[in-house]
Design an enzyme around this catalytic site. Structure first.
Site, PDB file in Angstrom:
ATOM      1  N   SER A  39     -43.764   9.818  -5.654  1.00 23.48           N
ATOM      2  CA  SER A  39     -43.168   8.922  -5.577  1.00 23.48           C
ATOM      3  C   SER A  39     -43.244   8.874  -4.025  1.00 23.48           C
ATOM      4  O   SER A  39     -44.324   8.954  -3.295  1.00 23.48           O
ATOM      5  CB  SER A  39     -41.717   9.079  -5.997  1.00 23.48           C
ATOM      6  OG  SER A  39     -41.871   7.239  -5.914  1.00 23.48           O
ATOM      7  N   ASN A  40     -43.188   7.530  -3.598  1.00 22.43           N
ATOM      8  CA  ASN A  40     -43.483   6.996  -2.177  1.00 22.43           C
ATOM      9  C   ASN A  40     -41.671   6.279  -1.920  1.00 22.43           C
ATOM     10  O   ASN A  40     -40.704   6.051  -2.359  1.00 22.43           O
ATOM     11  CB  ASN A  40     -44.520   5.486  -2.019  1.00 22.43           C
ATOM     12  CG  ASN A  40     -44.212   4.750  -2.589  1.00 22.43           C
ATOM     13  OD1 ASN A  40     -43.210   3.798  -2.300  1.00 22.43           O
ATOM     14  ND2 ASN A  40     -45.343   4.097  -4.149  1.00 22.43           N
ATOM     15  N   PRO A  41     -42.059   6.078  -0.912  1.00 18.74           N
ATOM     16  CA  PRO A  41     -40.652   5.913  -0.242  1.00 18.74           C
ATOM     17  C   PRO A  41     -40.432   4.125  -0.104  1.00 18.74           C
ATOM     18  O   PRO A  41     -39.019   3.264   0.337  1.00 18.74           O
ATOM     19  CB  PRO A  41     -40.803   6.140   1.448  1.00 18.74           C
ATOM     20  CG  PRO A  41     -41.471   7.025   2.086  1.00 18.74           C
ATOM     21  CD  PRO A  41     -42.526   6.053   0.751  1.00 18.74           C
ATOM     22  N   SER A  42     -41.017   3.617  -1.440  1.00 20.96           N
ATOM     23  CA  SER A  42     -40.490   1.861  -0.980  1.00 20.96           C
ATOM     24  C   SER A  42     -39.176   1.606  -1.860  1.00 20.96           C
ATOM     25  O   SER A  42     -39.077   1.975  -2.797  1.00 20.96           O
ATOM     26  CB  SER A  42     -41.550   2.175  -2.042  1.00 20.96           C
ATOM     27  OG  SER A  42     -41.745   0.402  -3.101  1.00 20.96           O
TER      28      SER A  42
ATOM     29  N   ALA B 291     -45.486  -0.413  -4.705  1.00 15.26           N
ATOM     30  CA  ALA B 291     -46.298   0.062  -3.853  1.00 15.26           C
ATOM     31  C   ALA B 291     -46.761   1.142  -5.315  1.00 15.26           C
ATOM     32  O   ALA B 291     -46.342   2.929  -5.566  1.00 15.26           O
ATOM     33  CB  ALA B 291     -45.593   1.096  -3.382  1.00 15.26           C
TER      34      ALA B 291
END
Ligand code: C5P
Length: 416
Positions: free
Chosen positions: A215-218, A282
């Site tokens: 995942s990503n920190p969006s 994102a």
């Protein structure tokens, strides 16, 4: 009607302007002028301190009516009482709202024409704070303002920049144009009414196994702000959101998904007939080629994870819809760590969108997780920079989109 004029249509509305005693009081004259220009009526109440900065005669000339300053003035109270002012108000606007005025409003005092009017109005109230940046940051001021917001009052600004006292920071009265726009919106000026808008937001999660994912920190804040702003401006909004910690924005149909593929499927379902698509999510570009049905046990050595591409939702819409008559307006985001504008221009072409909102991620004060954002709006003809809280950035993005939308997909004209 020009876009700016439509945003500031005050026809048949009365804005009661409560002017506080700060150096920014002179800017309240411009706000009053914008309301009058937008065919609205302005009535003015001033604190005693405000009259030290701008004379009541100035407001009287702009509004064409006597200004209420002294609650005990026999003449004013006979012909134009403060309660009459409150009765007439469709919106009560306090600008500039000084720290002292905010405190007195919070306490429910009725010690001058502005606070008394505030006590008596039943219409929406909009507060435009302005003060020195250290005063603005003081917990007493923040608490007082939070209490007013909890009562349902609305706040516009303050902006950041150079202050009258030479300090630099937050505390500057919002621009008159921004205050008038917020005022007209609170009066129900719905410039996106009848429009169907789909927004994606947040990250996606691509499972490796049942307990791990890529995942990503969006945080989803920018997409949620856009969905909320579009709904407030009258659109029918569907928000397709990856996992976030944010509550569903009010007035928005929020559909929660996990993976890029789920997001693509849900967007396909809701896309038919949409006027505007904003891809603020994102979306993970890759997912593990296969996801293990059970938790993967650790072994003694290294592991290799094979990744495969996910569908590009925005590019997919671009290749299917862009250029067609009646195509929806497509807006993408470009979060980059370097060469932001160049990459945004590439994305504009590559994904066939109308606008790319470019932001630099990795620094502080913008991008992932932050409450503020600094973005560049990149289209084939324009490059504009916007900075501020994500809500304000969202308003500016919608302002940019509106004329493109109206040109591309004109609304059916009402029958005369
Ligand atoms: O190519 P990149 O991921 O940087 O593009 C970002 C833009 O494309 C964003 O608007 C994002 O929402 C959208 N996007 C998408 N589907 C993907 C990847 C990105 O809609 N799989």
């Amino acid at each position: 009607m020009s876009d700016t004029m439509r945003r500031m249509d005050f026809a048949n509305r009365t804005v009661v302007l409560g002017v506080g005693g700060g150096i920014a009081a002179y800017k309240a004259c411009e706000v009053a002028r914008l309301v009058v220009k937008g065919r609205g009526k302005v009535r003015v109440a001033m604190t005693r301190a405000a009259t030290r900065f701008v004379g009541p005669l100035t407001f009287q000339a702009i509004s064409g009516a006597p200004v209420v300053v002294d609650l005990l003035d026999e003449q004013t109270e006979r012909s134009y009482g403060h309660l009459q002012l409150a009765r007439e108000a469709d919106l009560f606007l306090v600008a500039p709202a000084t720290a002292d005025l905010i405190a007195r409003l919070r306490a429910g005092m009725g010690d001058d024409a502005v606070t008394t009017t505030a006590l008596a109005v039943t219409c929406p109230i909009l507060v435009a704070p302005a003060m020195n940046t250290r005063m603005w940051k003081n917990p007493a001021v923040q608490e007082n303002l939070a209490a007013l917001v909890a009562r349902g009052w609305h706040v516009v600004g303050p902006g950041a920049g150079e202050l009258a006292d030479g300090d630099v920071g937050e505390g500057r009265l919002a621009d008159p144009d921004e205050i008038a726009t917020a005022a007209s919106r609170l009066l129900g000026n719905l410039d996106l009414s009848g429009r169907r808008v789909v927004v994606t937001a947040g990250p996606t999660r691509e499972p490796i196994d049942p307990v791990r994912f890529i995942s990503n920190p969006s945080s989803g804040k920018m997409g949620y702000a856009l969905a909320a702003v579009a709904a407030r401006r009258g659109a029918e909004v569907v928000l397709v959101s990856g996992p976030t910690a944010l509550p569903d924005p009010s007035g928005v149909r929020t559909l929660r998904v996990e993976t890029a593929e789920e997001m693509a499927r849900v967007v396909d379902d809701v896309a038919p007939g949409m006027d505007l698509f904003i891809g603020a999510a994102a979306v993970s570009d890759y997912r593990p080629a296969s996801s293990a049905p059970h938790k993967v046990k650790k072994g003694p050595g290294d592991e290799t994870l094979k990744l495969t591409r996910t569908p590009d939702i925005l590019a997919g819409l671009g290749s299917r819809l862009a250029g067609k008559p009646d195509a929806p307006v497509l807006v993408g985001f470009a979060a980059e760590t370097e060469e932001v504008i160049t990459r945004a221009r590439e994305k504009l072409k590559g994904k066939r969108c109308d606008l790319v909102v470019a932001n630099k991620v990795g620094g502080s004060g913008s991008g992932f997780g932050s409450d503020t954002n600094r973005v560049a709006l990149v289209s084939s003809t324009e490059l504009a920079e916007i900075e501020g809280p994500k809500e304000r950035v969202a308003e500016a993005i919608v302002d940019w989109i509106l004329p493109v939308l109206d040109a591309r997909r004109p609304r059916a004209k009402p029958l005369k």
